[in-house]
Design a protein around this motif. Structure first.
Motif, PDB file in Angstrom:
ATOM      1  N   ILE A 240      29.118 -41.598 -12.136  1.00 30.04           N
ATOM      2  CA  ILE A 240      29.660 -42.396 -13.225  1.00 30.04           C
ATOM      3  C   ILE A 240      28.924 -43.731 -13.378  1.00 30.04           C
ATOM      4  N   TYR A 241      27.920 -43.998 -12.535  1.00 34.93           N
ATOM      5  CA  TYR A 241      27.181 -45.259 -12.561  1.00 34.93           C
ATOM      6  C   TYR A 241      26.658 -45.648 -13.956  1.00 34.93           C
ATOM      7  N   PRO A 242      26.148 -44.710 -14.768  1.00 37.49           N
ATOM      8  CA  PRO A 242      25.556 -45.132 -16.050  1.00 37.49           C
ATOM      9  C   PRO A 242      26.558 -45.662 -17.064  1.00 37.49           C
ATOM     10  N   VAL A 243      27.839 -45.406 -16.861  1.00 36.15           N
ATOM     11  CA  VAL A 243      28.866 -45.799 -17.820  1.00 36.15           C
ATOM     12  C   VAL A 243      29.365 -47.204 -17.481  1.00 36.15           C
ATOM     13  N   SER A 244      29.701 -47.974 -18.493  1.00 35.07           N
ATOM     14  CA  SER A 244      30.264 -49.311 -18.262  1.00 35.07           C
ATOM     15  C   SER A 244      31.450 -49.230 -17.303  1.00 35.07           C
ATOM     16  N   GLY A 245      31.402 -50.038 -16.262  1.00 35.22           N
ATOM     17  CA  GLY A 245      32.458 -50.029 -15.268  1.00 35.22           C
ATOM     18  C   GLY A 245      32.297 -48.934 -14.240  1.00 35.22           C
ATOM     19  N   GLY A 246      31.225 -48.132 -14.349  1.00 34.22           N
ATOM     20  CA  GLY A 246      31.028 -47.006 -13.441  1.00 34.22           C
ATOM     21  C   GLY A 246      30.799 -47.428 -12.006  1.00 34.22           C
ATOM     22  N   ILE A 247      30.078 -48.517 -11.810  1.00 35.12           N
ATOM     23  CA  ILE A 247      29.831 -48.992 -10.438  1.00 35.12           C
ATOM     24  C   ILE A 247      31.144 -49.415  -9.802  1.00 35.12           C
ATOM     25  N   GLU A 254      37.860 -45.456  -3.055  1.00 32.82           N
ATOM     26  CA  GLU A 254      38.672 -45.403  -1.833  1.00 32.82           C
ATOM     27  C   GLU A 254      38.512 -46.699  -1.053  1.00 32.82           C
ATOM     28  N   GLU A 255      38.468 -47.812  -1.761  1.00 34.77           N
ATOM     29  CA  GLU A 255      38.210 -49.088  -1.105  1.00 34.77           C
ATOM     30  C   GLU A 255      39.225 -50.123  -1.574  1.00 34.77           C
ATOM     31  N   ASP A 256      39.837 -50.797  -0.644  1.00 30.70           N
ATOM     32  CA  ASP A 256      40.765 -51.879  -0.979  1.00 30.70           C
ATOM     33  C   ASP A 256      39.949 -53.148  -1.195  1.00 30.70           C
ATOM     34  N   ALA A 257      39.702 -53.464  -2.451  1.00 34.96           N
ATOM     35  CA  ALA A 257      38.868 -54.628  -2.768  1.00 34.96           C
ATOM     36  C   ALA A 257      39.640 -55.620  -3.624  1.00 34.96           C
ATOM     37  N   ASP A 258      40.930 -55.745  -3.354  1.00 29.99           N
ATOM     38  CA  ASP A 258      41.771 -56.605  -4.173  1.00 29.99           C
ATOM     39  C   ASP A 258      41.425 -58.082  -4.012  1.00 29.99           C
ATOM     40  N   THR A 259      40.663 -58.403  -2.974  1.00 34.70           N
ATOM     41  CA  THR A 259      40.284 -59.806  -2.768  1.00 34.70           C
ATOM     42  C   THR A 259      39.424 -60.318  -3.907  1.00 34.70           C
ATOM     43  N   TYR A 260      38.721 -59.413  -4.570  1.00 31.15           N
ATOM     44  CA  TYR A 260      37.812 -59.777  -5.663  1.00 31.15           C
ATOM     45  C   TYR A 260      38.335 -59.247  -6.991  1.00 31.15           C
ATOM     46  N   HIS A 261      38.153 -60.049  -8.020  1.00 29.07           N
ATOM     47  CA  HIS A 261      38.431 -59.586  -9.378  1.00 29.07           C
ATOM     48  C   HIS A 261      37.288 -58.687  -9.811  1.00 29.07           C
ATOM     49  N   LYS A 262      37.625 -57.526 -10.345  1.00 32.76           N
ATOM     50  CA  LYS A 262      36.582 -56.585 -10.799  1.00 32.76           C
ATOM     51  C   LYS A 262      36.282 -56.827 -12.288  1.00 32.76           C
ATOM     52  N   VAL A 263      35.029 -57.146 -12.558  1.00 23.90           N
ATOM     53  CA  VAL A 263      34.621 -57.464 -13.928  1.00 23.90           C
ATOM     54  C   VAL A 263      33.337 -56.716 -14.248  1.00 23.90           C
ATOM     55  N   TYR A 264      33.259 -56.071 -15.416  1.00 29.05           N
ATOM     56  CA  TYR A 264      31.975 -55.506 -15.837  1.00 29.05           C
ATOM     57  C   TYR A 264      31.561 -56.121 -17.166  1.00 29.05           C
ATOM     58  N   VAL A 265      30.281 -56.465 -17.240  1.00 31.66           N
ATOM     59  CA  VAL A 265      29.729 -57.166 -18.394  1.00 31.66           C
ATOM     60  C   VAL A 265      28.527 -56.404 -18.916  1.00 31.66           C
ATOM     61  N   GLY A 296      26.088 -49.639 -21.004  1.00 24.23           N
ATOM     62  CA  GLY A 296      25.535 -49.152 -19.749  1.00 24.23           C
ATOM     63  C   GLY A 296      24.241 -48.390 -19.950  1.00 24.23           C
ATOM     64  N   CYS A 297      23.815 -47.680 -18.925  1.00 19.87           N
ATOM     65  CA  CYS A 297      22.530 -46.977 -18.951  1.00 19.87           C
ATOM     66  C   CYS A 297      22.512 -45.786 -19.900  1.00 19.87           C
ATOM     67  N   THR A 298      23.660 -45.373 -20.392  1.00 21.77           N
ATOM     68  CA  THR A 298      23.694 -44.228 -21.305  1.00 21.77           C
ATOM     69  C   THR A 298      22.966 -44.534 -22.606  1.00 21.77           C
ATOM     70  N   LYS A 299      22.834 -45.820 -22.915  1.00 20.94           N
ATOM     71  CA  LYS A 299      22.137 -46.197 -24.149  1.00 20.94           C
ATOM     72  C   LYS A 299      20.881 -47.007 -23.829  1.00 20.94           C
ATOM     73  N   GLY A 300      20.169 -46.576 -22.805  1.00 23.17           N
ATOM     74  CA  GLY A 300      18.932 -47.257 -22.437  1.00 23.17           C
ATOM     75  C   GLY A 300      17.892 -47.144 -23.542  1.00 23.17           C
ATOM     76  N   PRO A 301      16.900 -48.073 -23.568  1.00 27.13           N
ATOM     77  CA  PRO A 301      15.918 -48.111 -24.657  1.00 27.13           C
ATOM     78  C   PRO A 301      15.043 -46.871 -24.764  1.00 27.13           C
ATOM     79  N   ALA A 302      14.976 -46.075 -23.693  1.00 23.97           N
ATOM     80  CA  ALA A 302      14.145 -44.870 -23.750  1.00 23.97           C
ATOM     81  C   ALA A 302      14.990 -43.614 -23.957  1.00 23.97           C
ATOM     82  N   SER A 303      16.184 -43.796 -24.530  1.00 25.81           N
ATOM     83  CA  SER A 303      17.020 -42.642 -24.853  1.00 25.81           C
ATOM     84  C   SER A 303      17.382 -42.609 -26.326  1.00 25.81           C
ATOM     85  N   ALA A 304      16.741 -43.515 -27.112  1.00 31.55           N
ATOM     86  CA  ALA A 304      17.083 -43.629 -28.531  1.00 31.55           C
ATOM     87  C   ALA A 304      16.745 -42.383 -29.328  1.00 31.55           C
ATOM     88  N   ARG A 305      15.823 -41.562 -28.806  1.00 28.27           N
ATOM     89  CA  ARG A 305      15.391 -40.361 -29.532  1.00 28.27           C
ATOM     90  C   ARG A 305      16.564 -39.457 -29.890  1.00 28.27           C
TER      91      ARG A 305
END
Length: 570
Positions: A240-247, A254-265, A296-305
């Protein structure tokens, strides 16, 4: 190495690339755009929007073909965005197509993403960093190092999934294996070949567009290929990495990461805003997934075709993902996946205020009111453009309002000083434009002239003929008797205006000189004729006198002869 640039022959100085380049990594010299390599973050936006297709991209396709021809074991690492970009009935058809091209094995870059995800989890658990910026996007990494050096300590000290995967494949198969990355990203080229910190992990880069060209050349259609498995274990949620918020989804699976606010830009402008916010200390304990491409990477510059919509690509990828964490990770240490980021900020020369004002004056900007800040040149303000001129990134001629003013000024000067009368007459025979000379001829102002018809002032048959036939009439003699003017008339049809350009060149003086010369020549001819006639009369008189004298001489000589002869006879 210059990954992208522009073709001089096709660049038409529209400055669209300058307008869309957020970091202004494009210089315009001699009316041609060029990439400033040290300033560029290789986002590829300029290539996407160039209307003249003037882009050039350093391709590795021939290098990859040589690897295969020379018999190297060549493994391809395919970015998970292929699931949302390429056309297929089943993902395994893409794998089969790549095998047919000659690749020894096809593995998903998501395998490397799983390793990176694990490193991010470790950083989150340590809680040592106040804010964390993901480092999967090489353009974001370049942006921070070059333009926001204060944020360099916030970059997660981890390589991208591509580099992690390349290192793992070489560890698995040996350093002599060739690893080729296939994806939609142009910046990966600079990362793989141009960054000494990670060089050697990836031997070549192919884009999805290049793959399409190669498959077409080889006569391979993905739709007719078999469904073949990839060479790696299921990377599960890491696809799911290529999609916004995928990382973020992969990290918190399966990770308790509540100490940090999760933000995708997403998007360069938004990322720059986020970095400026970090510089001002407005964010705290944020885990920030940053991607220079919107969506995200789904709309990378070399996928416009493929013109695939972000939503469609996201759905296709989401349907192919198992939202579970990977249990058995490849044997890679933190040291093998580490990357140290550094301050590489740029220091361009900054002009003094006097120098900026001097440049502004060169384009007719003497006061704040003259600075329109229209942005047509690609820079947000006239001052920014003046600074760019000082730094040899821009040219004075890039100012569109100034260039237009200059062009109009020159046109007006030509119209005002020409000795010819010039009219533009529409299809209704109404005057729609006339120059100063024409106004003086008509004896009225331009404002009044453009409300009148041309036939009110002169014979307009030639203009009507030109409107009817659309044929040009050149240098026809006409006479304006009431003004005692002789002119040469030229009428030209203006197709896009359905009008006629009428030019009257005043040749009165020339005609009078010509008439005077003609009269002089006629007078001289008459005088010459009189001289000839007089000479003829004289000649005739002389001839007559000579004739009488000759006759008398003949008579005398005859008598003398006869006398001599008679005397001899006696």
């Amino acid at each position: 190495m210059r990954v992208i640039d522009f073709k001089d022959a096709k660049c038409r100085h529209c400055y669209k690339c300058v307008r869309h380049c957020k970091v202004k990594a494009i210089s315009v010299q001699s009316e041609q755009a060029h990439i400033l390599k040290n300033h560029c973050i290789n986002c590829g936006r300029c290539l996407e929007i160039c209307p003249q297709n003037a882009k050039t991209f350093a391709s590795d396709m021939e290098r990859v073909k040589r690897y295969l021809k020379q018999g190297y074991k060549t493994i391809i690492s395919i970015a998970p965005s292929y699931l949302g970009v390429l056309d297929f009935d089943s993902p395994g058809q893409v794998v089969d197509a790549l095998h047919k091209l000659g690749f020894s094995e096809v593995r998903e870059t998501a395998e490397g993403a799983a390793m990176v995800t694990d490193e991010y989890k470790k950083i989150l658990r340590e809680k040592k960093m106040t804010n964390i910026i993901t480092t999967c996007c090489p353009s974001i990494n370049d942006l921070v190092e070059k333009y926001y050096p204060d944020c360099v300590p916030l970059l997660a000290p981890v390589v991208s999934p591509m580099i992690a995967h390349g290192r793992y494949i070489k560890k698995l198969y040996g350093d002599d294996v060739k690893v080729v990355f296939l994806g939609p990203c142009i910046a990966k080229k600079q990362e793989a070949i141009g960054d000494e910190r990670v060089i050697g992990a990836i031997d070549a880069i192919l884009t999805f567009e290049e793959l399409a060209i190669w498959l077409e050349e080889a006569g391979i259609q993905i739709a007719t290929c078999q469904n073949m498995p990839v060479g790696n274990p299921d990377p599960k949620v890491n696809r799911i990495y290529p999609v916004s918020g995928g990382i973020i989804q992969s990290v918190v699976a399966e990770e308790d990461a509540d100490t940090y606010h999760k933000v995708y830009v997403d998007g360069l402008a938004n990322c720059m805003e986020m970095l400026e916010s970090l510089q001002r200390g407005e964010l705290d304990h944020c885990f920030i997934e940053a991607n220079v491409c919107e969506g995200g990477c789904t709309k990378g510059p070399a996928s416009a075709r493929w013109n695939t919509s972000y939503v469609k690509a996201k759905v296709k990828i989401a349907n192919a993902v198992s939202y579970n964490a990977v249990k058995d990770l490849p044997d890679m240490s933190t040291r093998e996946l580490a990357k140290e980021f550094q301050d590489r900020h740029l220091t361009d020369a900054v002009p003094e205020e006097e120098e900026i004002e001097e440049i502004l004056k060169s384009t007719g900007k003497y006061s704040a009111e003259d600075q329109l800040n229209c942005g047509a040149c690609g820079y947000p303000t006239c001052r920014d453009k003046a600074v760019a001129v000082y730094q040899n990134k821009a040219e004075l001629s890039m100012c569109m309002p100034y260039a237009l003013t200059q062009a109009e000024s020159m046109s007006n000067v030509v119209l005002d000083v020409t000795p010819n009368m010039i009219f533009i007459v529409d299809s209704n025979m109404r005057i729609i434009e006339c120059n100063n000379k024409a106004q003086r001829f008509l004896g009225i102002s331009r404002e009044e002239a453009v409300q009148r018809f041309i036939f009110e002032f002169m014979e307009a048959g030639d203009i009507e003929e030109t409107l009817r036939t659309k044929e040009t009439i050149i240098h026809k003699k006409v006479e304006f008797k009431h003004e005692n003017i002789i002119a040469e008339e030229t009428t030209v049809y203006i197709e896009n205006m359905d009008s006629v350009l009428v030019i009257f060149q005043d040749v009165t003086k020339e005609e009078k000189i010509k008439e005077k010369r003609y009269n002089l020549n006629a007078e001289m001819m008459e005088m010459a004729q009189k001289v000839i006639e007089k000479q003829m009369m004289v000649a005739q008189e002389i001839a007559g006198l000579l004739g009488e004298t000759t006759a008398e001489t003949k008579v005398t000589l005859t008598k003398l002869r006869d006398t001599i002869l008679n005397e001899g006879a006696e």
